[in-house]
Scaffold this motif. Structure first.
Motif, PDB file in Angstrom:
ATOM      1  N   LEU A   1      20.426  -3.894  13.785  1.00  0.00           N
ATOM      2  CA  LEU A   1      20.975  -3.708  12.441  1.00  0.00           C
ATOM      3  C   LEU A   1      19.864  -3.648  11.407  1.00  0.00           C
ATOM      4  CD1 LEU A   1      24.124  -5.991  12.536  1.00  0.00           C
ATOM      5  CD2 LEU A   1      24.069  -3.505  12.438  1.00  0.00           C
ATOM      6  N   ASP A   2      18.834  -4.455  11.612  1.00  0.00           N
ATOM      7  CA  ASP A   2      17.694  -4.442  10.709  1.00  0.00           C
ATOM      8  C   ASP A   2      17.001  -3.079  10.737  1.00  0.00           C
ATOM      9  OD1 ASP A   2      15.984  -5.747   8.853  1.00  0.00           O
ATOM     10  OD2 ASP A   2      14.495  -6.043  10.429  1.00  0.00           O
ATOM     11  N   ILE A   3      16.871  -2.498  11.915  1.00  0.00           N
ATOM     12  CA  ILE A   3      16.243  -1.180  12.041  1.00  0.00           C
ATOM     13  C   ILE A   3      17.077  -0.107  11.353  1.00  0.00           C
ATOM     14  CG2 ILE A   3      15.640   0.640  13.698  1.00  0.00           C
ATOM     15  CD1 ILE A   3      14.711  -1.610  15.574  1.00  0.00           C
ATOM     16  N   SER A   4      18.407  -0.149  11.540  1.00  0.00           N
ATOM     17  CA  SER A   4      19.250   0.871  10.913  1.00  0.00           C
ATOM     18  C   SER A   4      19.232   0.744   9.390  1.00  0.00           C
ATOM     19  CB  SER A   4      20.675   0.792  11.449  1.00  0.00           C
ATOM     20  OG  SER A   4      21.285  -0.410  11.082  1.00  0.00           O
ATOM     21  N   LEU A   5      19.236  -0.472   8.872  1.00  0.00           N
ATOM     22  CA  LEU A   5      19.161  -0.668   7.429  1.00  0.00           C
ATOM     23  C   LEU A   5      17.794  -0.248   6.905  1.00  0.00           C
ATOM     24  CD1 LEU A   5      20.671  -1.637   4.950  1.00  0.00           C
ATOM     25  CD2 LEU A   5      19.842  -3.943   5.429  1.00  0.00           C
ATOM     26  N   LEU A   6      16.753  -0.504   7.666  1.00  0.00           N
ATOM     27  CA  LEU A   6      15.409  -0.075   7.284  1.00  0.00           C
ATOM     28  C   LEU A   6      15.339   1.446   7.175  1.00  0.00           C
ATOM     29  CD1 LEU A   6      12.456  -0.979   6.761  1.00  0.00           C
ATOM     30  CD2 LEU A   6      12.076  -0.750   9.213  1.00  0.00           C
ATOM     31  N   MET A   7      15.951   2.138   8.121  1.00  0.00           N
ATOM     32  CA  MET A   7      15.961   3.608   8.075  1.00  0.00           C
ATOM     33  C   MET A   7      16.758   4.116   6.871  1.00  0.00           C
ATOM     34  SD  MET A   7      16.315   4.430  12.145  1.00  0.00           S
ATOM     35  CE  MET A   7      16.831   6.086  11.871  1.00  0.00           C
ATOM     36  N   ALA A   8      17.881   3.470   6.564  1.00  0.00           N
ATOM     37  CA  ALA A   8      18.682   3.867   5.403  1.00  0.00           C
ATOM     38  C   ALA A   8      17.903   3.646   4.109  1.00  0.00           C
ATOM     39  CB  ALA A   8      19.987   3.087   5.378  1.00  0.00           C
ATOM     40  N   ASN A   9      17.198   2.506   4.014  1.00  0.00           N
ATOM     41  CA  ASN A   9      16.401   2.251   2.817  1.00  0.00           C
ATOM     42  C   ASN A   9      15.235   3.225   2.692  1.00  0.00           C
ATOM     43  OD1 ASN A   9      16.902  -1.313   2.818  1.00  0.00           O
ATOM     44  ND2 ASN A   9      17.842   0.196   1.508  1.00  0.00           N
ATOM     45  N   ALA A  10      14.623   3.589   3.799  1.00  0.00           N
ATOM     46  CA  ALA A  10      13.531   4.578   3.746  1.00  0.00           C
ATOM     47  C   ALA A  10      14.055   5.928   3.265  1.00  0.00           C
ATOM     48  CB  ALA A  10      12.892   4.711   5.130  1.00  0.00           C
TER      49      ALA A  10
ATOM     50  N   MET B   1      13.640   1.518  -7.386  1.00  0.00           N
ATOM     51  CA  MET B   1      12.356   1.537  -6.671  1.00  0.00           C
ATOM     52  C   MET B   1      11.952   0.118  -6.266  1.00  0.00           C
ATOM     53  SD  MET B   1       9.825   3.390  -5.525  1.00  0.00           S
ATOM     54  CE  MET B   1       9.805   4.928  -6.405  1.00  0.00           C
ATOM     55  N   VAL B   2      12.053  -0.825  -7.195  1.00  0.00           N
ATOM     56  CA  VAL B   2      11.672  -2.211  -6.905  1.00  0.00           C
ATOM     57  C   VAL B   2      12.613  -2.807  -5.859  1.00  0.00           C
ATOM     58  CG1 VAL B   2      11.565  -4.532  -7.893  1.00  0.00           C
ATOM     59  CG2 VAL B   2      10.540  -2.617  -9.117  1.00  0.00           C
ATOM     60  N   MET B   3      13.919  -2.615  -6.038  1.00  0.00           N
ATOM     61  CA  MET B   3      14.874  -3.228  -5.100  1.00  0.00           C
ATOM     62  C   MET B   3      14.766  -2.640  -3.696  1.00  0.00           C
ATOM     63  SD  MET B   3      18.314  -3.995  -7.314  1.00  0.00           S
ATOM     64  CE  MET B   3      18.522  -2.326  -7.920  1.00  0.00           C
ATOM     65  N   ILE B   4      14.621  -1.334  -3.582  1.00  0.00           N
ATOM     66  CA  ILE B   4      14.501  -0.715  -2.258  1.00  0.00           C
ATOM     67  C   ILE B   4      13.196  -1.141  -1.588  1.00  0.00           C
ATOM     68  CG2 ILE B   4      14.257   1.480  -1.035  1.00  0.00           C
ATOM     69  CD1 ILE B   4      16.178   2.699  -3.118  1.00  0.00           C
ATOM     70  N   SER B   5      12.117  -1.171  -2.356  1.00  0.00           N
ATOM     71  CA  SER B   5      10.821  -1.601  -1.795  1.00  0.00           C
ATOM     72  C   SER B   5      10.870  -3.055  -1.349  1.00  0.00           C
ATOM     73  CB  SER B   5       9.714  -1.405  -2.824  1.00  0.00           C
ATOM     74  OG  SER B   5       9.606  -0.050  -3.190  1.00  0.00           O
ATOM     75  N   LEU B   6      11.470  -3.917  -2.179  1.00  0.00           N
ATOM     76  CA  LEU B   6      11.603  -5.330  -1.812  1.00  0.00           C
ATOM     77  C   LEU B   6      12.464  -5.494  -0.570  1.00  0.00           C
ATOM     78  CD1 LEU B   6      10.999  -8.274  -2.543  1.00  0.00           C
ATOM     79  CD2 LEU B   6      13.034  -8.227  -4.008  1.00  0.00           C
ATOM     80  N   SER B   7      13.528  -4.703  -0.476  1.00  0.00           N
ATOM     81  CA  SER B   7      14.402  -4.756   0.696  1.00  0.00           C
ATOM     82  C   SER B   7      13.644  -4.354   1.957  1.00  0.00           C
ATOM     83  CB  SER B   7      15.611  -3.851   0.488  1.00  0.00           C
ATOM     84  OG  SER B   7      16.437  -3.853   1.621  1.00  0.00           O
ATOM     85  N   ILE B   8      12.842  -3.322   1.865  1.00  0.00           N
ATOM     86  CA  ILE B   8      12.068  -2.867   3.025  1.00  0.00           C
ATOM     87  C   ILE B   8      11.064  -3.936   3.464  1.00  0.00           C
ATOM     88  CG2 ILE B   8      10.300  -1.203   3.758  1.00  0.00           C
ATOM     89  CD1 ILE B   8      11.865   0.936   2.179  1.00  0.00           C
ATOM     90  N   VAL B   9      10.380  -4.556   2.502  1.00  0.00           N
ATOM     91  CA  VAL B   9       9.405  -5.603   2.837  1.00  0.00           C
ATOM     92  C   VAL B   9      10.107  -6.792   3.493  1.00  0.00           C
ATOM     93  CG1 VAL B   9       7.822  -7.304   1.836  1.00  0.00           C
ATOM     94  CG2 VAL B   9       7.722  -4.926   1.093  1.00  0.00           C
ATOM     95  N   LEU B  10      11.240  -7.220   2.923  1.00  0.00           N
ATOM     96  CA  LEU B  10      11.977  -8.341   3.504  1.00  0.00           C
ATOM     97  C   LEU B  10      12.513  -8.010   4.894  1.00  0.00           C
ATOM     98  CD1 LEU B  10      13.942  -9.775   0.450  1.00  0.00           C
ATOM     99  CD2 LEU B  10      12.031 -10.825   1.664  1.00  0.00           C
ATOM    100  N   GLN B  11      12.893  -6.761   5.103  1.00  0.00           N
ATOM    101  CA  GLN B  11      13.385  -6.368   6.424  1.00  0.00           C
ATOM    102  C   GLN B  11      12.274  -6.417   7.462  1.00  0.00           C
ATOM    103  OE1 GLN B  11      15.780  -2.722   6.353  1.00  0.00           O
ATOM    104  NE2 GLN B  11      16.152  -3.195   4.202  1.00  0.00           N
ATOM    105  N   ILE B  12      11.085  -6.022   7.089  1.00  0.00           N
ATOM    106  CA  ILE B  12       9.951  -6.085   8.016  1.00  0.00           C
ATOM    107  C   ILE B  12       9.622  -7.545   8.339  1.00  0.00           C
ATOM    108  CG2 ILE B  12       7.463  -5.631   8.241  1.00  0.00           C
ATOM    109  CD1 ILE B  12       8.004  -3.020   6.628  1.00  0.00           C
ATOM    110  N   VAL B  13       9.617  -8.405   7.314  1.00  0.00           N
ATOM    111  CA  VAL B  13       9.362  -9.833   7.530  1.00  0.00           C
ATOM    112  C   VAL B  13      10.448 -10.434   8.419  1.00  0.00           C
ATOM    113  CG1 VAL B  13       9.240 -12.084   6.386  1.00  0.00           C
ATOM    114  CG2 VAL B  13       8.032 -10.130   5.415  1.00  0.00           C
ATOM    115  N   THR B  14      11.709 -10.064   8.164  1.00  0.00           N
ATOM    116  CA  THR B  14      12.822 -10.574   8.977  1.00  0.00           C
ATOM    117  C   THR B  14      12.695 -10.112  10.421  1.00  0.00           C
ATOM    118  OG1 THR B  14      14.272 -10.611   7.053  1.00  0.00           O
ATOM    119  CG2 THR B  14      15.332 -10.631   9.204  1.00  0.00           C
ATOM    120  N   GLY B  15      12.293  -8.873  10.635  1.00  0.00           N
ATOM    121  CA  GLY B  15      12.089  -8.376  11.989  1.00  0.00           C
ATOM    122  C   GLY B  15      11.022  -9.169  12.734  1.00  0.00           C
ATOM    123  N   ILE B  16       9.946  -9.495  12.031  1.00  0.00           N
ATOM    124  CA  ILE B  16       8.881 -10.299  12.637  1.00  0.00           C
ATOM    125  C   ILE B  16       9.391 -11.701  12.950  1.00  0.00           C
ATOM    126  CG2 ILE B  16       6.624 -11.371  12.194  1.00  0.00           C
ATOM    127  CD1 ILE B  16       5.951  -8.792  10.562  1.00  0.00           C
TER     128      ILE B  16
END
Length: 148
Positions: free
Chosen positions: A54-63, A83-98
């Motif tokens: 789910l994190d990957i699919s949301l990451l792709m949607a945000n990209a 721009m700020v919210m989408i970028s923050l979401s992408i960063v948090l998704q990467i951290v969550t994936g890790i």
């Protein structure tokens, strides 16, 4: 091995040399690790896998949203907020994936390991909640195509 008291009956059955079942009052409680330390907690493993997918699919949607926003340019409504919210979401998704990768590799054999895994799980849940809230705002502000 069979241990009985007045209130409960606990049995450990071993059908193979690699795993044992713990049974209490006729109900299977858990499957114990084998000699190599592999844990048979299938629910947690599947949950972690699904969260990762789910994190990957949301990451792709945000990209994709970020690409659309950049192509429309700063002239669109709420450009910088999105721009700020989408970028923050992408960063948090990467951290969550890790964090999910680390959480999936934790053994938790002793009490300290279980406490650490529990804390890490709570942090991960907090990040997932934050990502969800951010994406709700992204959806509310929306990326509108400009009319030519």
């Amino acid at each position: 091995m069979e241990v009985s008291t007045e209130k409960s009956e606990i049995m450990v059955n071993s059908s193979t040399n690699s795993s044992e079942d713990i049974i209490m009052n006729g109900e299977k409680l858990e499957e114990v690790t084998d000699r190599d330390g592999f844990r048979y907690n299938r629910y947690a493993t599947k949950k972690t896998l699904v969260e990762g997918l789910l994190d990957i699919s949301l990451l792709m949607a945000n990209a994709s949203q970020l690409k659309s926003l950049i192509s429309l340019g700063p002239g669109t409504d709420y450009y910088y907020a999105n721009m700020v919210m989408i970028s923050l979401s992408i960063v948090l998704q990467i951290v969550t994936g890790i964090l999910l990768l680390v959480l999936g590799s934790m053994e938790g054999k002793d009490l300290e390991g279980k406490k650490a895994a529990d804390k890490l799980n709570n942090v991960t849940v907090g990040f997932v909640f934050t990502i969800t809230a951010i994406n709700l705002f992204v959806a509310a502000f929306g990326i509108k195509l400009s009319e030519c």
